[in-house]
Design a protein around this motif. Sequence first.
Motif, PDB file in Angstrom:
ATOM      1  N   HIS A  26       1.593  26.308 -37.465  1.00 49.06           N
ATOM      2  CA  HIS A  26       0.211  25.920 -37.180  1.00 49.06           C
ATOM      3  C   HIS A  26      -0.157  26.207 -35.727  1.00 49.06           C
ATOM      4  O   HIS A  26      -1.264  26.703 -35.435  1.00 49.06           O
ATOM      5  CB  HIS A  26       0.030  24.432 -37.485  1.00 49.06           C
ATOM      6  CG  HIS A  26       0.029  24.126 -38.952  1.00 49.06           C
ATOM      7  ND1 HIS A  26      -0.148  22.847 -39.437  1.00 49.06           N
ATOM      8  CD2 HIS A  26       0.193  24.915 -40.037  1.00 49.06           C
ATOM      9  CE1 HIS A  26      -0.099  22.859 -40.755  1.00 49.06           C
ATOM     10  NE2 HIS A  26       0.117  24.106 -41.142  1.00 49.06           N
ATOM     11  N   LEU A  27       0.749  25.905 -34.806  1.00 45.17           N
ATOM     12  CA  LEU A  27       0.466  26.140 -33.385  1.00 45.17           C
ATOM     13  C   LEU A  27       0.307  27.622 -33.095  1.00 45.17           C
ATOM     14  O   LEU A  27      -0.514  28.019 -32.250  1.00 45.17           O
ATOM     15  CB  LEU A  27       1.581  25.547 -32.525  1.00 45.17           C
ATOM     16  CG  LEU A  27       1.664  24.009 -32.500  1.00 45.17           C
ATOM     17  CD1 LEU A  27       2.910  23.553 -31.747  1.00 45.17           C
ATOM     18  CD2 LEU A  27       0.400  23.417 -31.857  1.00 45.17           C
ATOM     19  N   THR A  28       1.061  28.463 -33.788  1.00 43.83           N
ATOM     20  CA  THR A  28       0.946  29.909 -33.584  1.00 43.83           C
ATOM     21  C   THR A  28      -0.383  30.423 -34.110  1.00 43.83           C
ATOM     22  O   THR A  28      -1.010  31.286 -33.476  1.00 43.83           O
ATOM     23  CB  THR A  28       2.109  30.630 -34.284  1.00 43.83           C
ATOM     24  OG1 THR A  28       3.351  30.126 -33.768  1.00 43.83           O
ATOM     25  CG2 THR A  28       2.046  32.128 -34.040  1.00 43.83           C
ATOM     26  N   ILE A  29      -0.826  29.912 -35.243  1.00 45.80           N
ATOM     27  CA  ILE A  29      -2.144  30.289 -35.766  1.00 45.80           C
ATOM     28  C   ILE A  29      -3.224  29.911 -34.762  1.00 45.80           C
ATOM     29  O   ILE A  29      -4.136  30.697 -34.474  1.00 45.80           O
ATOM     30  CB  ILE A  29      -2.409  29.605 -37.120  1.00 45.80           C
ATOM     31  CG1 ILE A  29      -1.370  30.009 -38.164  1.00 45.80           C
ATOM     32  CG2 ILE A  29      -3.815  29.936 -37.609  1.00 45.80           C
ATOM     33  CD1 ILE A  29      -1.268  31.469 -38.427  1.00 45.80           C
ATOM     34  N   GLU A  30      -3.116  28.705 -34.203  1.00 42.99           N
ATOM     35  CA  GLU A  30      -4.091  28.246 -33.212  1.00 42.99           C
ATOM     36  C   GLU A  30      -4.096  29.150 -31.979  1.00 42.99           C
ATOM     37  O   GLU A  30      -5.157  29.467 -31.433  1.00 42.99           O
ATOM     38  CB  GLU A  30      -3.769  26.808 -32.816  1.00 42.99           C
ATOM     39  CG  GLU A  30      -4.786  26.162 -31.891  1.00 42.99           C
ATOM     40  CD  GLU A  30      -4.460  24.710 -31.573  1.00 42.99           C
ATOM     41  OE1 GLU A  30      -4.976  24.200 -30.569  1.00 42.99           O
ATOM     42  OE2 GLU A  30      -3.698  24.095 -32.337  1.00 42.99           O
ATOM     43  N   ALA A  31      -2.907  29.593 -31.560  1.00 43.64           N
ATOM     44  CA  ALA A  31      -2.816  30.462 -30.388  1.00 43.64           C
ATOM     45  C   ALA A  31      -3.428  31.832 -30.642  1.00 43.64           C
ATOM     46  O   ALA A  31      -3.888  32.501 -29.709  1.00 43.64           O
ATOM     47  CB  ALA A  31      -1.348  30.622 -29.986  1.00 43.64           C
ATOM     48  N   MET A  43       1.798  39.248 -41.954  1.00 48.83           N
ATOM     49  CA  MET A  43       0.744  38.231 -41.895  1.00 48.83           C
ATOM     50  C   MET A  43      -0.251  38.620 -40.808  1.00 48.83           C
ATOM     51  O   MET A  43       0.141  39.174 -39.779  1.00 48.83           O
ATOM     52  CB  MET A  43       1.337  36.851 -41.596  1.00 48.83           C
ATOM     53  CG  MET A  43       2.304  36.360 -42.658  1.00 48.83           C
ATOM     54  SD  MET A  43       2.870  34.653 -42.385  1.00 48.83           S
ATOM     55  CE  MET A  43       3.827  34.845 -40.887  1.00 48.83           C
ATOM     56  N   PHE A  44      -1.527  38.299 -41.034  1.00 50.52           N
ATOM     57  CA  PHE A  44      -2.573  38.771 -40.133  1.00 50.52           C
ATOM     58  C   PHE A  44      -3.669  37.715 -39.971  1.00 50.52           C
ATOM     59  O   PHE A  44      -3.819  36.815 -40.808  1.00 50.52           O
ATOM     60  CB  PHE A  44      -3.218  40.057 -40.680  1.00 50.52           C
ATOM     61  CG  PHE A  44      -2.239  41.155 -40.965  1.00 50.52           C
ATOM     62  CD1 PHE A  44      -1.897  42.075 -39.994  1.00 50.52           C
ATOM     63  CD2 PHE A  44      -1.642  41.260 -42.217  1.00 50.52           C
ATOM     64  CE1 PHE A  44      -0.986  43.080 -40.254  1.00 50.52           C
ATOM     65  CE2 PHE A  44      -0.730  42.265 -42.489  1.00 50.52           C
ATOM     66  CZ  PHE A  44      -0.402  43.176 -41.501  1.00 50.52           C
ATOM     67  N   LEU A  71       5.859  34.710 -33.512  1.00 49.03           N
ATOM     68  CA  LEU A  71       6.039  33.535 -34.359  1.00 49.03           C
ATOM     69  C   LEU A  71       7.523  33.211 -34.454  1.00 49.03           C
ATOM     70  O   LEU A  71       8.321  34.056 -34.866  1.00 49.03           O
ATOM     71  CB  LEU A  71       5.468  33.792 -35.757  1.00 49.03           C
ATOM     72  CG  LEU A  71       5.715  32.713 -36.816  1.00 49.03           C
ATOM     73  CD1 LEU A  71       5.038  31.406 -36.425  1.00 49.03           C
ATOM     74  CD2 LEU A  71       5.220  33.172 -38.185  1.00 49.03           C
ATOM     75  N   ASP A  72       7.876  32.006 -34.058  1.00 48.40           N
ATOM     76  CA  ASP A  72       9.259  31.525 -34.155  1.00 48.40           C
ATOM     77  C   ASP A  72       9.221  30.213 -34.919  1.00 48.40           C
ATOM     78  O   ASP A  72       9.085  29.139 -34.337  1.00 48.40           O
ATOM     79  CB  ASP A  72       9.851  31.338 -32.758  1.00 48.40           C
ATOM     80  CG  ASP A  72      11.344  31.038 -32.791  1.00 48.40           C
ATOM     81  OD1 ASP A  72      11.917  31.019 -33.897  1.00 48.40           O
ATOM     82  OD2 ASP A  72      11.933  30.822 -31.710  1.00 48.40           O
ATOM     83  N   ALA A  73       9.299  30.307 -36.259  1.00 50.81           N
ATOM     84  CA  ALA A  73       9.081  29.122 -37.086  1.00 50.81           C
ATOM     85  C   ALA A  73       9.994  29.100 -38.305  1.00 50.81           C
ATOM     86  O   ALA A  73       9.642  28.532 -39.335  1.00 50.81           O
ATOM     87  CB  ALA A  73       7.617  29.051 -37.518  1.00 50.81           C
ATOM     88  N   GLY A  74      11.157  29.716 -38.211  1.00 51.97           N
ATOM     89  CA  GLY A  74      12.076  29.728 -39.346  1.00 51.97           C
ATOM     90  C   GLY A  74      11.539  30.529 -40.502  1.00 51.97           C
ATOM     91  O   GLY A  74      11.581  30.080 -41.652  1.00 51.97           O
ATOM     92  N   TRP A  75      11.077  31.762 -40.207  1.00 57.94           N
ATOM     93  CA  TRP A  75      10.451  32.619 -41.219  1.00 57.94           C
ATOM     94  C   TRP A  75      11.478  33.470 -41.938  1.00 57.94           C
ATOM     95  O   TRP A  75      12.456  33.932 -41.346  1.00 57.94           O
ATOM     96  CB  TRP A  75       9.429  33.531 -40.541  1.00 57.94           C
ATOM     97  CG  TRP A  75       8.804  34.575 -41.442  1.00 57.94           C
ATOM     98  CD1 TRP A  75       7.654  34.459 -42.154  1.00 57.94           C
ATOM     99  CD2 TRP A  75       9.291  35.898 -41.703  1.00 57.94           C
ATOM    100  NE1 TRP A  75       7.402  35.615 -42.845  1.00 57.94           N
ATOM    101  CE2 TRP A  75       8.396  36.514 -42.584  1.00 57.94           C
ATOM    102  CE3 TRP A  75      10.417  36.612 -41.276  1.00 57.94           C
ATOM    103  CZ2 TRP A  75       8.571  37.829 -43.048  1.00 57.94           C
ATOM    104  CZ3 TRP A  75      10.608  37.908 -41.730  1.00 57.94           C
ATOM    105  CH2 TRP A  75       9.689  38.506 -42.610  1.00 57.94           C
ATOM    106  N   SER A  76      11.265  33.683 -43.230  1.00 57.99           N
ATOM    107  CA  SER A  76      12.023  34.663 -44.007  1.00 57.99           C
ATOM    108  C   SER A  76      11.157  35.108 -45.172  1.00 57.99           C
ATOM    109  O   SER A  76      10.400  34.307 -45.729  1.00 57.99           O
ATOM    110  CB  SER A  76      13.328  34.073 -44.545  1.00 57.99           C
ATOM    111  OG  SER A  76      13.972  34.982 -45.423  1.00 57.99           O
ATOM    112  N   ASP A  77      11.268  36.374 -45.542  1.00 55.35           N
ATOM    113  CA  ASP A  77      10.533  36.831 -46.722  1.00 55.35           C
ATOM    114  C   ASP A  77      11.383  36.677 -47.990  1.00 55.35           C
ATOM    115  O   ASP A  77      10.916  36.989 -49.088  1.00 55.35           O
ATOM    116  CB  ASP A  77      10.064  38.273 -46.570  1.00 55.35           C
ATOM    117  CG  ASP A  77      11.193  39.288 -46.668  1.00 55.35           C
ATOM    118  OD1 ASP A  77      12.373  38.899 -46.564  1.00 55.35           O
ATOM    119  OD2 ASP A  77      10.896  40.484 -46.846  1.00 55.35           O
TER     120      ASP A  77
END
Length: 423
Positions: free
Chosen positions: A125-130, A197-198, A265-271
Amino acid sequence: MNTGVHPVIMAGGTGSRLWPLSRQMHPKQFLPLADKQSMLQATLGRLDGITEAQPILICNEEHRFLAAEQVRQSGKTPSILLEPEGRNTAPAITLAALHALDCGEDPLLLILAADHLIQQVEAFHLTIEAALPLAQEGKLVTFGIVPTHAETGYGYIQRGCALGEKGFKVERFVEKPDLPTAESYLASEDFFWNSGMFLFRASRYIEELELHAPDILVACRRAIDEGQRDLDFLRVGKEAFTACPENSIDYAVMEKTESAAMVSLDAGWSDIGSWSALWEVSDKDADNNVLHGDVLAESSSNTLVQAEHRFVATLGVDNLIIVETKDAVLVAHKEKVQDVKNIVAKLKELGRDEYSNHREVYRPWGTYDSVDHGHRYQVKRIMVKPGAKLSVQMHHHRAEHWVVPESVMPASTLSLSPSASIF
């Protein structure tokens, strides 16, 4: 919470590298791989706290009822756009942008995939806000994942000069590298995994698409214009959409535009694009095993076992992927899991149904499970949702025998002619 952000969730794709659990008619985005919820439902849940706007969901028409049921369970009421066939991400996003603009709005579109795992929702969420200020300025923002290791299964984004407090100009997009190149990318700290993601304004995407891929825009405009409402779905024009060029948003727009920006984005992402990726993000036992279902692992290590319906035992194995379903078992070395899609292609070539359907098949009214079949007979277990109704057809050369358990429905309430059929 930003009311100007309108989520777009792309729920196409088949997830063939996660066969036999993921199949064409029931792909990974509709499966509970990393949680009790399906990946689509988890994606919908991550929207809470970002925006109150209902999302636009794009999926293949073959999955429409499966998607609608999972959306209903999540409590969301999105617009569901149906693609007659997949044409990659650029046309799908174009449909969403045109649909938003046709509704009299020009929102910021947050483009998400339905089959991604994000473990740290607050950081997301914080990354989206940024990223919002860049998108509001007219940038087409992509999210670069901070890499944790030298990965050869992802494309990369190289960051350029700084843009504002959190963003960077995109220097270039890079295809999936070999291992030495991936290691050099990791060491440089200037390269990020391409998340797909965009965030951008709908009209800005359309402007850039008209400049760089006008043939896609023309075809999608026609498909939207010829679209028809069907229950809770919007079916786009089939002829127009199938004639649309097949292309990704990266190739069609992002690699060509001068307005591409990146936020890390550093949020524990994986596809979760493969069984080894699922093993990496899952909780492990003392021997580094990931075990789901009725499993006994003896003298085994670094192994993922997914037992869906039967007891599975392993003895003296290492670095394996073992997946059991009702009608198929996969045993693969973890280093070869990217090639599982080759098995799916071979099954399709051989005309075997296992590439497409599970033994249990979902229908709008419920499910049926093909328990047994042979020469001139088949046995199916049918589960009908409360209040649902089966489609009835007439067959003159087939006998049917129905057994309805009293605990489910009194036999007297079932009325079918001897030749009636639901298939």
